[in-house]
Scaffold this active site. Structure first.
Site, PDB file in Angstrom:
ATOM      1  N   GLU A 141      -9.236 -16.140  20.866  1.00 35.63           N
ATOM      2  CA  GLU A 141      -9.342 -17.075  19.741  1.00 35.63           C
ATOM      3  C   GLU A 141      -8.827 -16.378  18.481  1.00 35.63           C
ATOM      4  O   GLU A 141      -9.218 -15.242  18.188  1.00 35.63           O
ATOM      5  CB  GLU A 141     -10.807 -17.491  19.535  1.00 35.63           C
ATOM      6  N   LEU A 180     -20.655   1.199  20.565  1.00 29.72           N
ATOM      7  CA  LEU A 180     -19.474   0.434  20.148  1.00 29.72           C
ATOM      8  C   LEU A 180     -18.233   1.235  20.548  1.00 29.72           C
ATOM      9  O   LEU A 180     -18.180   2.441  20.327  1.00 29.72           O
ATOM     10  CB  LEU A 180     -19.486   0.254  18.618  1.00 29.72           C
ATOM     11  N   SER A 203       2.591 -10.153  15.293  1.00 28.23           N
ATOM     12  CA  SER A 203       3.281  -8.905  14.937  1.00 28.23           C
ATOM     13  C   SER A 203       3.212  -7.851  16.045  1.00 28.23           C
ATOM     14  O   SER A 203       2.961  -6.670  15.779  1.00 28.23           O
ATOM     15  CB  SER A 203       2.721  -8.326  13.630  1.00 28.23           C
ATOM     16  N   ARG A 248      -6.737 -11.887  11.721  1.00 25.98           N
ATOM     17  CA  ARG A 248      -5.673 -11.326  10.890  1.00 25.98           C
ATOM     18  C   ARG A 248      -5.978 -11.689   9.440  1.00 25.98           C
ATOM     19  O   ARG A 248      -6.191 -12.859   9.118  1.00 25.98           O
ATOM     20  CB  ARG A 248      -4.294 -11.846  11.273  1.00 25.98           C
ATOM     21  N   ARG A 303       9.216   1.570   7.643  1.00 27.16           N
ATOM     22  CA  ARG A 303       8.767   1.677   6.238  1.00 27.16           C
ATOM     23  C   ARG A 303       9.273   2.981   5.632  1.00 27.16           C
ATOM     24  O   ARG A 303       9.650   3.911   6.356  1.00 27.16           O
ATOM     25  CB  ARG A 303       7.235   1.625   6.199  1.00 27.16           C
ATOM     26  N   HIS A 319      -3.551   1.268   1.214  1.00 27.09           N
ATOM     27  CA  HIS A 319      -3.890   1.767   2.558  1.00 27.09           C
ATOM     28  C   HIS A 319      -5.167   2.621   2.500  1.00 27.09           C
ATOM     29  O   HIS A 319      -6.002   2.553   3.391  1.00 27.09           O
ATOM     30  CB  HIS A 319      -2.736   2.593   3.129  1.00 27.09           C
ATOM     31  N   ASP A 328      -4.289  -6.563   7.538  1.00 29.44           N
ATOM     32  CA  ASP A 328      -3.079  -6.792   6.740  1.00 29.44           C
ATOM     33  C   ASP A 328      -3.415  -7.061   5.270  1.00 29.44           C
ATOM     34  O   ASP A 328      -4.484  -7.590   4.959  1.00 29.44           O
ATOM     35  CB  ASP A 328      -2.329  -8.001   7.332  1.00 29.44           C
ATOM     36  N   SER A 344       1.975   0.413  13.706  1.00 26.62           N
ATOM     37  CA  SER A 344       2.730  -0.222  14.788  1.00 26.62           C
ATOM     38  C   SER A 344       4.021   0.544  15.058  1.00 26.62           C
ATOM     39  O   SER A 344       4.500   1.309  14.208  1.00 26.62           O
ATOM     40  CB  SER A 344       3.045  -1.679  14.442  1.00 26.62           C
TER      41      SER A 344
HETATM   42  C1  FPP Z   1      -0.778  -3.761   6.764  1.00 26.28           C
HETATM   43  O1  FPP Z   1      -0.767  -3.958   5.360  1.00 26.28           O
HETATM   44  C2  FPP Z   1      -1.482  -2.551   7.084  1.00 26.28           C
HETATM   45  C3  FPP Z   1      -0.943  -1.496   7.748  1.00 26.28           C
HETATM   46  C4  FPP Z   1       0.452  -1.454   8.191  1.00 26.28           C
HETATM   47  C5  FPP Z   1      -1.721  -0.292   8.023  1.00 26.28           C
HETATM   48  C6  FPP Z   1      -3.166  -0.494   8.304  1.00 26.28           C
HETATM   49  C7  FPP Z   1      -3.849   0.774   8.003  1.00 26.28           C
HETATM   50  C8  FPP Z   1      -5.042   0.913   7.414  1.00 26.28           C
HETATM   51  C9  FPP Z   1      -5.951  -0.188   7.130  1.00 26.28           C
HETATM   52  C10 FPP Z   1      -5.552   2.232   6.991  1.00 26.28           C
HETATM   53  C11 FPP Z   1      -5.320   3.322   7.948  1.00 26.28           C
HETATM   54  C12 FPP Z   1      -6.180   3.267   9.141  1.00 26.28           C
HETATM   55  C13 FPP Z   1      -5.973   4.101  10.151  1.00 26.28           C
HETATM   56  C14 FPP Z   1      -6.920   4.151  11.278  1.00 26.28           C
HETATM   57  C15 FPP Z   1      -4.792   4.977  10.171  1.00 26.28           C
HETATM   58  P1  FPP Z   1       0.626  -4.068   4.637  1.00 26.28           P
HETATM   59  O2  FPP Z   1       0.999  -2.732   4.126  1.00 26.28           O
HETATM   60  O3  FPP Z   1       1.647  -4.661   5.535  1.00 26.28           O
HETATM   61  O4  FPP Z   1       0.272  -5.026   3.466  1.00 26.28           O
HETATM   62  P2  FPP Z   1       1.233  -6.120   2.803  1.00 26.28           P
HETATM   63  O5  FPP Z   1       1.543  -7.118   3.885  1.00 26.28           O
HETATM   64  O6  FPP Z   1       0.393  -6.677   1.703  1.00 26.28           O
HETATM   65  O7  FPP Z   1       2.441  -5.398   2.311  1.00 26.28           O
END
Ligand code: FPP
Length: 246
Positions: A208, A132, A197, A189, A72, A38, A21, A66
């Site tokens: 944990e 892994l 979430s 997280r 979004r 991202h 996040d 998710s």
């Molecule tokens: C949350 O940050 C992140 C996501 C919803 C997407 C996570 C995706 C990646 C790390 C890159 C893509 C990886 C793959 C494998 C597809 P946010 O956008 O909610 O951040 P914020 O809370 O600061 O707005």
């Protein structure tokens, strides 16, 4: 002189799950669009996969998209799908060589056909790897997973394959996307948000939890080691009174 033993790698949890996040805030701090965050998040993911392998983690589950992320803006959703395409296109050969087995959990129905093929190809090409396990939760929601599992249980009860009286946490768990793997030992997280979430709701019963203020694009091996060090201070009792060695 030999380097001092690293206390984190001394006892790496078998299964680490991560809610990646903070990409949007990381980008905002730099005056850039959320999608830039991202994209940098993918770099953090690449670093983390490498670090997890080096530290001896056996299962790494990451939350990539998710079932609620459809809310979004379409442009951001599309960028996240493109990043999955890019990540697999760029890293699959390396993952194959480095012994990483890729699996994807979540609802596949309704995803664009090429995404389904990319996932199947990545799973097939890495299927003999066992250093892994990288489990990417994509179009995944814990509630959705439990609902899908329940539909399959009900179908098997109707077909006489399982008796309703035989449904318990063990038999039900075998219907989940994660049936083959142990539950996460440690869930991290990033970015100072303190909730699950809809991630691994069933599996995280005794996981944990470690929350860190690092924004995901800044996450690296040191951050993973710090989370593991925090995990290693915890006493896991699984509802009992005695510490259980894991
Ligand atoms: C949350 O940050 C992140 C996501 C919803 C997407 C996570 C995706 C990646 C790390 C890159 C893509 C990886 C793959 C494998 C597809 P946010 O956008 O909610 O951040 P914020 O809370 O600061 O707005």
């Amino acid at each position: 002189m030999a380097p001092a033993p690293n206390p984190a790698s001394a006892k790496a949890p078998r299964h680490v799950a991560i809610i990646m996040d903070g990409n949007g805030r990381w980008a905002k701090q730099r005056g850039r669009p959320r999608t830039f965050g991202h994209a940098e998040g993918v770099e953090a993911l690449r670093r983390t996969v490498e670090a997890a392998g080096e530290l001896g983690v056996q299962y790494l589950t990451v939350f990539g998209f998710s079932t609620e992320n459809w809310r979004r803006p379409a442009e951001e959703v599309s960028a996240l799908f493109d990043l999955l395409r890019l990540y697999v296109a760029r890293d699959l050969d390396k993952l194959v060589k480095e012994g990483v087995r890729v699996r994807v959990i979540g609802e596949r129905e309704g995803l664009q056909a090429d995404i389904g093929q990319i996932i199947e190809n990545a799973e097939a090409k890495t299927r003999f790897n066992d250093k892994l396990n990288l489990i990417i939760a994509f179009n995944y929601g814990g509630q959705d997973e439990i609902a899908r599992a329940t539909r399959r249980v009900v179908a098997d009860v109707a077909a006489g394959k399982i008796k309703a009286d035989d449904i318990n946490p063990d038999t039900f768990g075998a219907y989940l996307d994660t049936a083959e793997w142990p539950a996460p030992d440690l869930l991290i997280r990033t970015s100072c948000e303190y909730r699950l979430s809809n991630f691994m709701l069933w599996q995280a019963a005794y996981t944990e939890l470690v929350f860190t203020d690092t924004l995901w694009p800044d996450f690296d091996k040191r951050a993973l080691e710090n989370a593991i060090a925090e995990y290693n201070k915890r006493e896991r009792r699984f509802g009992g009174t005695e510490a259980v060695a894991t």
